[in-house]
Design a protein around this motif. Sequence first.
Motif, PDB file in Angstrom:
ATOM      1  N   LEU A  20       0.829  -1.202   0.000  1.00 30.76           N
ATOM      2  CA  LEU A  20       0.000   0.000   0.000  1.00 30.76           C
ATOM      3  C   LEU A  20       0.863   1.251   0.000  1.00 30.76           C
ATOM      4  CD1 LEU A  20      -2.704  -1.014   2.641  1.00 30.76           C
ATOM      5  CD2 LEU A  20      -2.688  -1.430   0.179  1.00 30.76           C
ATOM      6  N   THR A  21       0.369   2.278  -0.642  1.00 31.58           N
ATOM      7  CA  THR A  21       1.071   3.560  -0.684  1.00 31.58           C
ATOM      8  C   THR A  21       0.054   4.684  -0.517  1.00 31.58           C
ATOM      9  OG1 THR A  21       0.859   3.649  -3.101  1.00 31.58           O
ATOM     10  CG2 THR A  21       2.890   2.674  -2.204  1.00 31.58           C
ATOM     11  N   GLY A  22       0.569   5.881  -0.293  1.00 36.90           N
ATOM     12  CA  GLY A  22      -0.280   7.072  -0.263  1.00 36.90           C
ATOM     13  C   GLY A  22      -1.359   7.017   0.793  1.00 36.90           C
ATOM     14  N   GLY A  23      -2.555   7.441   0.402  1.00 31.11           N
ATOM     15  CA  GLY A  23      -3.671   7.529   1.325  1.00 31.11           C
ATOM     16  C   GLY A  23      -4.059   6.198   1.924  1.00 31.11           C
ATOM     17  N   ARG A  24      -3.937   5.113   1.144  1.00 30.16           N
ATOM     18  CA  ARG A  24      -4.302   3.796   1.671  1.00 30.16           C
ATOM     19  C   ARG A  24      -3.348   3.379   2.784  1.00 30.16           C
ATOM     20  NH1 ARG A  24      -4.944  -0.608  -2.806  1.00 30.16           N
ATOM     21  NH2 ARG A  24      -5.901  -1.687  -1.034  1.00 30.16           N
ATOM     22  N   ALA A  25      -2.073   3.724   2.633  1.00 30.26           N
ATOM     23  CA  ALA A  25      -1.103   3.404   3.681  1.00 30.26           C
ATOM     24  C   ALA A  25      -1.392   4.215   4.947  1.00 30.26           C
ATOM     25  CB  ALA A  25       0.317   3.675   3.184  1.00 30.26           C
ATOM     26  N   VAL A  26      -1.709   5.493   4.778  1.00 27.96           N
ATOM     27  CA  VAL A  26      -2.034   6.345   5.921  1.00 27.96           C
ATOM     28  C   VAL A  26      -3.279   5.823   6.632  1.00 27.96           C
ATOM     29  CG1 VAL A  26      -2.763   8.661   6.623  1.00 27.96           C
ATOM     30  CG2 VAL A  26      -0.934   8.380   4.939  1.00 27.96           C
ATOM     31  N   GLY A  27      -4.286   5.440   5.849  1.00 30.36           N
ATOM     32  CA  GLY A  27      -5.504   4.900   6.439  1.00 30.36           C
ATOM     33  C   GLY A  27      -5.246   3.621   7.209  1.00 30.36           C
ATOM     34  N   LEU A  28      -4.359   2.757   6.677  1.00 31.62           N
ATOM     35  CA  LEU A  28      -4.039   1.511   7.365  1.00 31.62           C
ATOM     36  C   LEU A  28      -3.367   1.795   8.701  1.00 31.62           C
ATOM     37  CD1 LEU A  28      -3.780  -1.597   7.395  1.00 31.62           C
ATOM     38  CD2 LEU A  28      -1.557  -1.311   6.272  1.00 31.62           C
ATOM     39  N   VAL A  29      -2.374   2.688   8.700  1.00 25.04           N
ATOM     40  CA  VAL A  29      -1.657   3.002   9.942  1.00 25.04           C
ATOM     41  C   VAL A  29      -2.609   3.610  10.970  1.00 25.04           C
ATOM     42  CG1 VAL A  29       0.179   4.390  10.969  1.00 25.04           C
ATOM     43  CG2 VAL A  29       0.548   3.272   8.760  1.00 25.04           C
ATOM     44  N   ALA A  30      -3.478   4.520  10.540  1.00 25.63           N
ATOM     45  CA  ALA A  30      -4.437   5.139  11.457  1.00 25.63           C
ATOM     46  C   ALA A  30      -5.373   4.088  12.048  1.00 25.63           C
ATOM     47  CB  ALA A  30      -5.239   6.214  10.726  1.00 25.63           C
ATOM     48  N   THR A  31      -5.807   3.134  11.225  1.00 26.46           N
ATOM     49  CA  THR A  31      -6.691   2.068  11.699  1.00 26.46           C
ATOM     50  C   THR A  31      -5.985   1.188  12.723  1.00 26.46           C
ATOM     51  OG1 THR A  31      -7.934   2.035   9.637  1.00 26.46           O
ATOM     52  CG2 THR A  31      -7.998   0.042  10.974  1.00 26.46           C
ATOM     53  N   LEU A  32      -4.738   0.848  12.459  1.00 28.94           N
ATOM     54  CA  LEU A  32      -3.987   0.001  13.389  1.00 28.94           C
ATOM     55  C   LEU A  32      -3.720   0.736  14.704  1.00 28.94           C
ATOM     56  CD1 LEU A  32      -1.469  -1.706  10.934  1.00 28.94           C
ATOM     57  CD2 LEU A  32      -3.581  -2.649  11.900  1.00 28.94           C
ATOM     58  N   ILE A  33      -3.529   2.053  14.641  1.00 31.73           N
ATOM     59  CA  ILE A  33      -3.366   2.836  15.868  1.00 31.73           C
ATOM     60  C   ILE A  33      -4.628   2.744  16.719  1.00 31.73           C
ATOM     61  CG2 ILE A  33      -3.168   5.189  16.789  1.00 31.73           C
ATOM     62  CD1 ILE A  33      -1.251   5.789  14.502  1.00 31.73           C
ATOM     63  N   LEU A  34      -5.786   2.869  16.096  1.00 29.57           N
ATOM     64  CA  LEU A  34      -7.041   2.723  16.830  1.00 29.57           C
ATOM     65  C   LEU A  34      -7.145   1.339  17.460  1.00 29.57           C
ATOM     66  CD1 LEU A  34      -9.653   4.422  14.462  1.00 29.57           C
ATOM     67  CD2 LEU A  34      -8.923   5.227  16.719  1.00 29.57           C
ATOM     68  N   GLY A  35      -6.730   0.324  16.703  1.00 32.01           N
ATOM     69  CA  GLY A  35      -6.811  -1.043  17.205  1.00 32.01           C
ATOM     70  C   GLY A  35      -5.938  -1.264  18.428  1.00 32.01           C
ATOM     71  N   VAL A  36      -4.685  -0.793  18.391  1.00 28.48           N
ATOM     72  CA  VAL A  36      -3.802  -1.007  19.537  1.00 28.48           C
ATOM     73  C   VAL A  36      -4.189  -0.102  20.711  1.00 28.48           C
ATOM     74  CG1 VAL A  36      -1.909  -1.817  18.102  1.00 28.48           C
ATOM     75  CG2 VAL A  36      -2.054   0.608  18.661  1.00 28.48           C
ATOM     76  N   LEU A  37      -4.772   1.065  20.417  1.00 25.82           N
ATOM     77  CA  LEU A  37      -5.263   1.918  21.508  1.00 25.82           C
ATOM     78  C   LEU A  37      -6.390   1.240  22.275  1.00 25.82           C
ATOM     79  CD1 LEU A  37      -5.324   5.616  20.217  1.00 25.82           C
ATOM     80  CD2 LEU A  37      -4.162   4.740  22.252  1.00 25.82           C
ATOM     81  N   SER A  38      -7.158   0.418  21.577  1.00 22.55           N
ATOM     82  CA  SER A  38      -8.237  -0.307  22.247  1.00 22.55           C
ATOM     83  C   SER A  38      -7.688  -1.189  23.359  1.00 22.55           C
ATOM     84  CB  SER A  38      -8.995  -1.167  21.232  1.00 22.55           C
ATOM     85  OG  SER A  38      -9.580  -0.363  20.233  1.00 22.55           O
ATOM     86  N   TYR A  39      -6.473  -1.698  23.157  1.00 23.66           N
ATOM     87  CA  TYR A  39      -5.823  -2.465  24.220  1.00 23.66           C
ATOM     88  C   TYR A  39      -5.104  -1.555  25.206  1.00 23.66           C
ATOM     89  CZ  TYR A  39      -2.292  -5.202  26.647  1.00 23.66           C
ATOM     90  OH  TYR A  39      -1.502  -5.751  27.625  1.00 23.66           O
ATOM     91  N   GLN A  40      -4.321  -0.618  24.699  1.00 23.79           N
ATOM     92  CA  GLN A  40      -3.459   0.176  25.561  1.00 23.79           C
ATOM     93  C   GLN A  40      -4.247   1.021  26.560  1.00 23.79           C
ATOM     94  OE1 GLN A  40      -0.213  -0.130  25.850  1.00 23.79           O
ATOM     95  NE2 GLN A  40      -0.353   1.300  27.573  1.00 23.79           N
ATOM     96  N   LEU A  41      -5.373   1.568  26.143  1.00 26.71           N
ATOM     97  CA  LEU A  41      -6.185   2.357  27.069  1.00 26.71           C
ATOM     98  C   LEU A  41      -6.716   1.483  28.197  1.00 26.71           C
ATOM     99  CD1 LEU A  41      -8.169   4.696  24.637  1.00 26.71           C
ATOM    100  CD2 LEU A  41      -6.096   5.196  25.956  1.00 26.71           C
TER     101      LEU A  41
END
Length: 472
Positions: A20-41
């Motif tokens: 993935l590149t560009g916007g799709r890569a940014v969207g993937l990283v943002a989604t994974l951040i939300l996913g790991v925050l669900s645990y970390q919080l």
Amino acid sequence: MSVPNAPAAAIGTPPDTPVLTGGRAVGLVATLILGVLSYQLNASMLAPALPHIARELRTDVAEVSQVTSLFFLAGAIGGVVLSRWSDYIGRRCALIVVLVVAAVGTIACVVAPNLPLLLTGRVLQGASSAAFQLAYVILSESLSAKVFGTTLGVITAVNGGAGGLDGWVGGLLTDNFGYRSIFVVILIFVVISLLAVMLVVPAGGRPTPTGRMDWWGAAALSLSLICMTYFVSNGASAGWLAPVTLACLAGTLVSFIAFWMIEKRRTSPLIAVRHLRSRQVWPVIASTILTLSGIFAVINFTVVLLSQNAEVGYGLNAATSALFFLAPAALIGVAAAPLAGWLAGKQGWIRILRAGLVLSLLALVVIAVFPTRQGTVIACVAVLGITYNGLVLTTINGLGVLLSPPEAPAALPGLNGAGFGIGAGLGIAIVAPFTAAGTLGGFTTALWVSIAITGLALGASLLIRSRPGQKL
């Protein structure tokens, strides 16, 4: 040194997985951040609420402390089992399962009328620890080498919490709306991240097209992790030679031997014995456990207790202590981790890990030599935000992905993730008797013990070797 053209090539990514590149890569990283925050919080926001939970559920704080210990124990097991299962069912499917389990557990915590149901919910929440390991592998399989290190650093930074402020927010929510409001906020994160995963994370190919999940091996290893956790906790409270402690140690050894024998006989093991013996696997796990045992105990335990000691320390209250000694390292780590990932991609992952450990050792030595100088200790803890939270944690997570066996891409990340919890608990248990004395000599001894353990971590890192053809 440099990594291969794509980290995915190093861990056996299927050819039909797109980069993935560009916007799709940014969207993937943002989604994974939300996913790991669900645990970390879940890991960080609840600490200030423990006394409130004890009062509302009419129990004592000692019993309520299980909401933390069982959460991290479930995280160690879930990280190993669910991440490895993703090799068979696919990353996206496994991440959806993880978040659904987390949502069910969070709902149970919101409505729990008693401690047993709350603890059940916390165990389900803890299993979402696998979100971190899955995120690391998804990044390696979906992004190019140029951005893999940096984005892995971003996810690693989340592992330190929301800049050290999440505990403070948890306290505010508890004071104003009750402790259940924390779980409501977390549930919103889980639901949003679940929807984002379903929309954004690519299905990709299945890394392991043959074989079946080794549930017997997973059960034996899980039992070993449970016994090891209780060995550490009982050793710290009842004594290392107490019968219950020795029984837990025996259970740890017996169940691990059973795991080893199961793996030798499986055609599709959780992780093959030959890999466990290799210098791509065991030195990485050893480095993780020893690093957490050494450095985590200093930042999150010894220095915090020293700062609140009125006789030989600085006499700070809990909030000020957290503001001076916990928040800076976490905040600095947020910025340092992505830079560490970028630097590792340029200079080599193993080299940057060793450099981070050496620099961390120097900071620890300064703290041990000048423990009564508050300004010096604050400065050194801030340095550890760069060297430990940034360089070391980012590279050890990256190596867990890049050195995992090609036929089991999520095996080493899962085992390495379990090493984080084991190391943190073991380090605190080892130094706790020294800090409990409340004397300057006790605190100093605890610091030097942690330095010795960190030195062993550096020694273990010197034994890590990349596979033939890899440049790490």
